[in-house]
Design a protein around this motif. Structure first.
Motif, PDB file in Angstrom:
ATOM      1  N   ILE A  74       0.421   8.983  67.336  1.00  0.00           N
ATOM      2  CA  ILE A  74       1.757   9.209  67.894  1.00  0.00           C
ATOM      3  C   ILE A  74       1.673   9.398  69.412  1.00  0.00           C
ATOM      4  O   ILE A  74       2.470   8.821  70.166  1.00  0.00           O
ATOM      5  N   ASP A  75       0.703  10.179  69.864  1.00  0.00           N
ATOM      6  CA  ASP A  75       0.533  10.377  71.304  1.00  0.00           C
ATOM      7  C   ASP A  75       0.248   9.056  72.010  1.00  0.00           C
ATOM      8  O   ASP A  75       0.813   8.783  73.083  1.00  0.00           O
ATOM      9  N   MET A  76      -0.611   8.244  71.436  1.00  0.00           N
ATOM     10  CA  MET A  76      -0.932   6.950  72.036  1.00  0.00           C
ATOM     11  C   MET A  76       0.319   6.057  72.097  1.00  0.00           C
ATOM     12  O   MET A  76       0.535   5.351  73.071  1.00  0.00           O
ATOM     13  N   GLN A  77       1.141   6.133  71.063  1.00  0.00           N
ATOM     14  CA  GLN A  77       2.366   5.324  71.048  1.00  0.00           C
ATOM     15  C   GLN A  77       3.349   5.786  72.128  1.00  0.00           C
ATOM     16  O   GLN A  77       3.980   4.974  72.791  1.00  0.00           O
ATOM     17  N   VAL A  78       3.442   7.102  72.307  1.00  0.00           N
ATOM     18  CA  VAL A  78       4.322   7.641  73.352  1.00  0.00           C
ATOM     19  C   VAL A  78       3.850   7.172  74.725  1.00  0.00           C
ATOM     20  O   VAL A  78       4.654   6.746  75.560  1.00  0.00           O
TER      21      VAL A  78
END
Length: 85
Positions: A74-78
């Motif tokens: 999720i962090d990488m996607q953000v």
């Protein structure tokens, strides 16, 4: 000191600590399990308890890993969305 002797002493210490922890666990949890089972506990019951506890610990560790991995994704996607949009 010889390495073999040191390994032997370490092994004996680990076994002694494990036995003490096992006795403390039986004293702490035993009465509650006996009430639920309505009978005295046998060594077989304790083996089942230890196996189920190990299974739960393994599941918890795996679940924690998956949760951490999901957060990372999720962090990488953000970050990806922030850079590309």
């Amino acid at each position: 000191m010889n390495r073999t002797v040191l390994n032997l002493i370490t092994s004996v210490a680990v076994v002694a600590v494990f036995n003490d922890v096992d006795r403390m666990l039986k004293a702490f949890i035993g009465p509650e399990l006996e009430k639920k089972l309505r009978r005295p506990l046998t060594e077989w019951d304790w083996q089942i308890y230890r196996q189920e506890k190990a299974n739960r610990d393994q599941y918890t560790a795996w679940n924690d890993y998956l949760t951490q991995r999901q957060r990372w994704i999720i962090d990488m996607q953000v970050i990806h969305d922030f850079v590309w949009r």
